[in-house]
Motif scaffolding. Sequence first.
Motif, PDB file in Angstrom:
ATOM      1  N   LEU A 140      42.539  41.976  31.054  1.00 22.40           N
ATOM      2  CA  LEU A 140      42.330  40.682  31.698  1.00 22.40           C
ATOM      3  C   LEU A 140      41.016  40.100  31.225  1.00 22.40           C
ATOM      4  N   LYS A 141      41.076  38.867  30.741  1.00 24.58           N
ATOM      5  CA  LYS A 141      39.890  38.169  30.255  1.00 24.58           C
ATOM      6  C   LYS A 141      39.678  36.905  31.080  1.00 24.58           C
ATOM      7  N   PRO A 142      38.582  36.180  30.855  1.00 22.55           N
ATOM      8  CA  PRO A 142      38.327  34.973  31.661  1.00 22.55           C
ATOM      9  C   PRO A 142      39.505  33.998  31.643  1.00 22.55           C
ATOM     10  N   ASN A 143      39.773  33.417  32.818  1.00 27.24           N
ATOM     11  CA  ASN A 143      40.850  32.447  32.994  1.00 27.24           C
ATOM     12  C   ASN A 143      42.223  33.043  32.670  1.00 27.24           C
ATOM     13  N   SER A 144      42.443  34.235  33.174  1.00 28.03           N
ATOM     14  CA  SER A 144      43.753  34.854  33.041  1.00 28.03           C
ATOM     15  C   SER A 144      44.121  35.531  34.353  1.00 28.03           C
ATOM     16  N   PHE A 145      45.419  35.721  34.558  1.00 27.94           N
ATOM     17  CA  PHE A 145      45.855  36.382  35.777  1.00 27.94           C
ATOM     18  C   PHE A 145      47.025  37.301  35.488  1.00 27.94           C
ATOM     19  N   LEU A 146      47.255  38.203  36.420  1.00 25.93           N
ATOM     20  CA  LEU A 146      48.324  39.180  36.297  1.00 25.93           C
ATOM     21  C   LEU A 146      48.845  39.493  37.693  1.00 25.93           C
ATOM     22  N   ILE A 147      50.141  39.754  37.799  1.00 25.92           N
ATOM     23  CA  ILE A 147      50.707  40.188  39.071  1.00 25.92           C
ATOM     24  C   ILE A 147      51.220  41.614  38.903  1.00 25.92           C
ATOM     25  N   ILE A 148      50.779  42.496  39.779  1.00 29.53           N
ATOM     26  CA  ILE A 148      51.249  43.881  39.793  1.00 29.53           C
ATOM     27  C   ILE A 148      52.386  43.970  40.797  1.00 29.53           C
ATOM     28  N   GLU A 149      53.519  44.443  40.341  1.00 30.42           N
ATOM     29  CA  GLU A 149      54.686  44.521  41.213  1.00 30.42           C
ATOM     30  C   GLU A 149      54.489  45.581  42.294  1.00 30.42           C
ATOM     31  N   ALA A 150      55.005  45.313  43.463  1.00 34.72           N
ATOM     32  CA  ALA A 150      54.909  46.254  44.575  1.00 34.72           C
ATOM     33  C   ALA A 150      55.555  47.588  44.206  1.00 34.72           C
ATOM     34  N   ASN A 151      54.939  48.656  44.682  1.00 40.28           N
ATOM     35  CA  ASN A 151      55.454  50.026  44.536  1.00 40.28           C
ATOM     36  C   ASN A 151      55.466  50.532  43.100  1.00 40.28           C
ATOM     37  N   LYS A 152      54.712  49.898  42.216  1.00 39.36           N
ATOM     38  CA  LYS A 152      54.589  50.379  40.845  1.00 39.36           C
ATOM     39  C   LYS A 152      53.245  51.094  40.675  1.00 39.36           C
ATOM     40  N   SER A 153      53.280  52.282  40.098  1.00 33.54           N
ATOM     41  CA  SER A 153      52.061  53.038  39.832  1.00 33.54           C
ATOM     42  C   SER A 153      51.103  52.196  38.980  1.00 33.54           C
ATOM     43  N   HIS A 154      49.843  52.140  39.377  1.00 36.71           N
ATOM     44  CA  HIS A 154      48.902  51.317  38.616  1.00 36.71           C
ATOM     45  C   HIS A 154      47.451  51.739  38.858  1.00 36.71           C
ATOM     46  N   TYR A 155      46.600  51.241  38.000  1.00 37.65           N
ATOM     47  CA  TYR A 155      45.157  51.367  38.166  1.00 37.65           C
ATOM     48  C   TYR A 155      44.522  50.138  37.544  1.00 37.65           C
ATOM     49  N   TYR A 156      43.303  49.843  37.932  1.00 39.14           N
ATOM     50  CA  TYR A 156      42.571  48.775  37.271  1.00 39.14           C
ATOM     51  C   TYR A 156      41.075  49.004  37.452  1.00 39.14           C
ATOM     52  N   TYR A 157      40.331  48.530  36.461  1.00 44.71           N
ATOM     53  CA  TYR A 157      38.880  48.702  36.529  1.00 44.71           C
ATOM     54  C   TYR A 157      38.177  47.605  35.733  1.00 44.71           C
ATOM     55  N   SER A 158      36.959  47.355  36.145  1.00 45.11           N
ATOM     56  CA  SER A 158      36.129  46.336  35.521  1.00 45.11           C
ATOM     57  C   SER A 158      35.428  46.897  34.286  1.00 45.11           C
ATOM     58  N   ASP A 159      35.205  46.062  33.296  1.00 46.21           N
ATOM     59  CA  ASP A 159      34.503  46.461  32.083  1.00 46.21           C
ATOM     60  C   ASP A 159      33.033  46.768  32.395  1.00 46.21           C
ATOM     61  N   LYS A 160      32.512  47.846  31.826  1.00 46.70           N
ATOM     62  CA  LYS A 160      31.125  48.246  32.114  1.00 46.70           C
ATOM     63  C   LYS A 160      30.111  47.288  31.497  1.00 46.70           C
ATOM     64  N   GLU A 161      30.427  46.782  30.311  1.00 43.76           N
ATOM     65  CA  GLU A 161      29.479  45.918  29.609  1.00 43.76           C
ATOM     66  C   GLU A 161      29.569  44.465  30.082  1.00 43.76           C
ATOM     67  N   ASN A 162      30.768  44.057  30.460  1.00 50.03           N
ATOM     68  CA  ASN A 162      30.993  42.669  30.865  1.00 50.03           C
ATOM     69  C   ASN A 162      31.899  42.667  32.094  1.00 50.03           C
ATOM     70  N   PRO A 163      31.370  43.086  33.260  1.00 48.06           N
ATOM     71  CA  PRO A 163      32.215  43.253  34.453  1.00 48.06           C
ATOM     72  C   PRO A 163      32.875  41.958  34.888  1.00 48.06           C
TER      73      PRO A 163
END
Length: 295
Positions: A82-105
């Motif tokens: 995910l970069k600036p001015n972008s979006f994503l939808i995570i479907e319910a009940n789907k295994s997932h993870y997400y994290y912020s970038d260390k250099e450019n959170p």
Amino acid sequence: MKNKALVKAGFIGEKMTVIPRGLLKEYSDSAINRDLYLTDIGYFPKALYHFRKRPKGCSEHILIYCIEGQGTVGIEKNIHHLKPNSFLIIEANKSHYYYSDKENPWSIFWIHYSGNHSQEIYRRFAGQNYGRPIIIPFEKNRIAEFEYLIDIFKNGLSKEIFEYSSMLLYKTLGSFIHYSLKSSKKTESNHDQLINNIINYLNEHIYETVKIEDISKAFNKSPSSIFTLFKQKTGHSLIHHFNLLKIQKACELINLTSLSIKEISFQLDFQDPLYFSRLFKKYMGVPPSKYKKNL
């Protein structure tokens, strides 16, 4: 991820509302809420070390909207950035993870939502874009809508406020889904711009009689190509659209002026008031005289 990536203290400037699950169970079954409602919503600015991992997924769908910085989202075996001015939808009940970038959170708005219509909204997103992040133009109004949706809960968590949030949620999600559907169409650009220009032309000539030959000459396109393209893009003929614009303008003139029905007919370049009346009834269900009387 190392343990230090698990944030406990939050982020400076963050906003977050979590609907208490007891209230959620009570409120979400009402006629207004059951089709679409939010369960959690927030804003995390410069969210360094932001990390979430849900091996069994989440019972709600999750929309993440990145406005600056960047981060990574893994959904089952797929990895997205995910970069600036972008979006994503995570479907319910789907295994997932997400994290912020260390250099450019990243700085993100996010929302958990559910309801009878939530899966269909996800399908509209994923069906056109294969579940990938969508770049979306920056708009202050979109940010303002998100912030307003977060802030309304400052007034409490009454049933009325929760219902209001459900109504607003349609508009907020709609602004993302509409753009994702639009952006997936490969024939966007020139053809769509031509149709927009033609519609603007029709509005500018609303008080005149416009023929397809006039539009053909104005835009240097053949009448047949304009007719076909307009039908493909709008679902109806050019003359139907122009008549609809004229009837909408007639309604405006009836509401806002003291002109007679006959005068409005002539002003919109209908030389036969009886034909105008029949056309008005076709689109509005009642003749213009009755429409005016009902006002």
